[in-house]
Motif scaffolding. Structure first.
Motif, PDB file in Angstrom:
ATOM      1  N   VAL A  91       0.864  -1.186   0.000  1.00 29.35           N
ATOM      2  CA  VAL A  91       0.000   0.000   0.000  1.00 29.35           C
ATOM      3  C   VAL A  91       0.897   1.232   0.000  1.00 29.35           C
ATOM      4  O   VAL A  91       1.685   1.433   0.930  1.00 29.35           O
ATOM      5  N   VAL A 101       3.041  -1.173   4.260  1.00 27.00           N
ATOM      6  CA  VAL A 101       2.702   0.229   4.012  1.00 27.00           C
ATOM      7  C   VAL A 101       3.964   1.015   3.682  1.00 27.00           C
ATOM      8  O   VAL A 101       4.952   0.968   4.424  1.00 27.00           O
ATOM      9  N   THR A 139      -2.498   4.952  -3.409  1.00 28.50           N
ATOM     10  CA  THR A 139      -3.455   5.813  -2.716  1.00 28.50           C
ATOM     11  C   THR A 139      -3.179   7.304  -2.861  1.00 28.50           C
ATOM     12  O   THR A 139      -2.043   7.753  -2.700  1.00 28.50           O
ATOM     13  N   SER A 140      -4.228   8.053  -3.169  1.00 29.30           N
ATOM     14  CA  SER A 140      -4.314   9.508  -2.964  1.00 29.30           C
ATOM     15  C   SER A 140      -3.366  10.384  -3.763  1.00 29.30           C
ATOM     16  O   SER A 140      -3.216  11.553  -3.425  1.00 29.30           O
ATOM     17  N   VAL A 150       1.192   5.179   0.306  1.00 29.54           N
ATOM     18  CA  VAL A 150       0.445   6.325   0.820  1.00 29.54           C
ATOM     19  C   VAL A 150       1.355   7.555   0.845  1.00 29.54           C
ATOM     20  O   VAL A 150       2.551   7.434   1.104  1.00 29.54           O
ATOM     21  N   VAL A 180      -5.528   8.845   5.735  1.00 29.56           N
ATOM     22  CA  VAL A 180      -4.804   7.607   5.442  1.00 29.56           C
ATOM     23  C   VAL A 180      -5.074   6.567   6.521  1.00 29.56           C
ATOM     24  O   VAL A 180      -5.235   5.377   6.227  1.00 29.56           O
ATOM     25  N   LEU A 207      -6.468   2.847   5.621  1.00 32.15           N
ATOM     26  CA  LEU A 207      -5.613   1.724   6.007  1.00 32.15           C
ATOM     27  C   LEU A 207      -6.358   0.743   6.912  1.00 32.15           C
ATOM     28  O   LEU A 207      -6.138  -0.470   6.836  1.00 32.15           O
ATOM     29  N   HIS A 267       5.499   4.761   2.832  1.00 32.30           N
ATOM     30  CA  HIS A 267       5.262   6.201   2.971  1.00 32.30           C
ATOM     31  C   HIS A 267       6.059   6.940   1.896  1.00 32.30           C
ATOM     32  O   HIS A 267       7.261   7.161   2.025  1.00 32.30           O
ATOM     33  N   GLY A 307     -11.268   1.634   1.763  1.00 28.84           N
ATOM     34  CA  GLY A 307     -10.075   0.797   1.880  1.00 28.84           C
ATOM     35  C   GLY A 307     -10.407  -0.676   1.761  1.00 28.84           C
ATOM     36  O   GLY A 307      -9.693  -1.450   1.105  1.00 28.84           O
TER      37      GLY A 307
END
Length: 335
Positions: free
Chosen positions: A65, A95, A123-124, A67, A75, A79, A97, A299
């Motif tokens: 994932v 995850v 994501t995003s 993010v 987030v 998540l 970052h 999610g």
């Protein structure tokens, strides 16, 4: 020292291949042999090596994932849903970052490739060509969450940001506010910036109000301090506004803080509306009226789409999630 599959095979007096077939629910052994091997596994407390099993069934039961910000409550929400669905499917998540940095994102993609993950949830942020091409070469399912790609055909899960911003602005209009300002994130952001600004403008125009650029302040991001500074700038440019639509709850909370510092009473003198429905919105003073995204459900849906693609080897349809206004007390009817 932990026991190995070799120890299990030796004590059960069977081959390592037989133990492996039993662990992976394959055929080629009797029920009596299966019962004996499982009993030895329990006696020894043997735990199969996940990596080794992954080499056999070509699945590592992990998804990556990516993010942009770990500290974001947005987030945290998505998540929670991803982890819930992954856990129910017998998988785990890694995850990453990215901080929306290209080099860091590519480094993480390389790491995830080395880990032989089963799929990716992105994501995003914008799916750049280099990300798409690298993931395509990995040959694994990818789902976009709270974003979409106008260029690449990748399934996504998100709300209709333009429509949700329209709904939020219309709510303020129906409360009698005609002088409404907006604090947005980056005006060049095609994911959450441009659509929410357009939704705001469209609602005003549909109610016969000309959208004034002085009533819109854009920021670098969607955080608390963007709201603090943005609200100060907005009220300097347009001191007669009676309501603010913030493009995120964190911006809205920043605007609440700024209003308190300036001695402006919310909602008596100024109404403030957010976007997201983070848990923070319910805790603020006053509690924040906002337009909600179902973050946990989003999610969860994204993760389930990845697992569906893994199990069926087919593409899935993108999903537009519903939004709704959550009324609290930061908006007052204008009389």
């Amino acid at each position: 020292m932990p026991y190995t599959i070799k120890d299990v095979a030796k004590k059960a007096n069977v081959s390592i291949a037989t133990v492996s077939r039993i662990l992976n629910n394959q055929t080629g052994f009797s029920e009596k042999t299966k019962k004996k091997v499982l009993q030895v596994i329990e006696e020894l407390g043997y735990h199969p090596n996940a990596v080794a099993r992954g080499l056999v069934n070509k699945r590592t039961h992990t998804i990556g994932v990516l993010v942009p910000a770990l500290s974001s409550m947005f987030v945290t929400g998505v998540l929670s849903g991803i982890e819930k669905a992954a856990n129910e499917a017998g998988s785990s998540i890694i995850v990453c970052h990215t901080e929306s940095k290209g080099g860091k994102t590519m480094n993480y993609l390389q790491l995830l490739n080395e880990k032989r993950i089963d799929g990716i949830i992105f994501t995003s942020e914008i799916l750049k060509d280099e990300y798409y091409e690298f993931i395509s070469k990995m040959g694994i399912p990818m789902v976009l969450l709270a974003t979409k790609s106008p260029k690449h055909s990748v399934p996504y899960v998100k709300v209709d940001d333009l429509r949700a911003a329209y709904t939020a602005t219309e709510y303020l209009l129906k409360k009698g506010h005609t002088k409404i300002g907006m604090i947005s994130g980056d005006e060049q952001d095609i994911i959450a910036g441009i659509p929410r600004i357009e939704g705001f403008k469209n609602a005003l125009e549909d109610y016969g109000i000309t959208a004034d650029d002085n009533n819109i302040v854009t920021s670098r991001g969607f955080g608390f301090f963007d709201g603090v500074e943005g609200s100060k700038k907005l009220l300097q440019q347009s001191p007669d506004i009676t309501a603010i639509f913030a493009a995120s709850d964190e911006i809205a909370i920043g605007a609440l803080s700024s209003a308190y510092q300036m001695g402006i009473k919310v909602p008596d003198e100024l109404s403030i509306m957010g976007y997201d429905n983070l848990s923070l919105a319910e805790m603020s003073i006053p509690p924040l009226t906002t337009v909600a995204q179902p973050l946990v459900e989003m999610g969860e849906k994204a993760a389930k789409m990845v697992f569906t693609m893994l199990d069926s080897d087919q593409q899935v349809e993108s999903i537009i999630m519903p939004h709704e206004v959550v009324e609290r007390v930061s908006v007052k009817e204008k009389r």
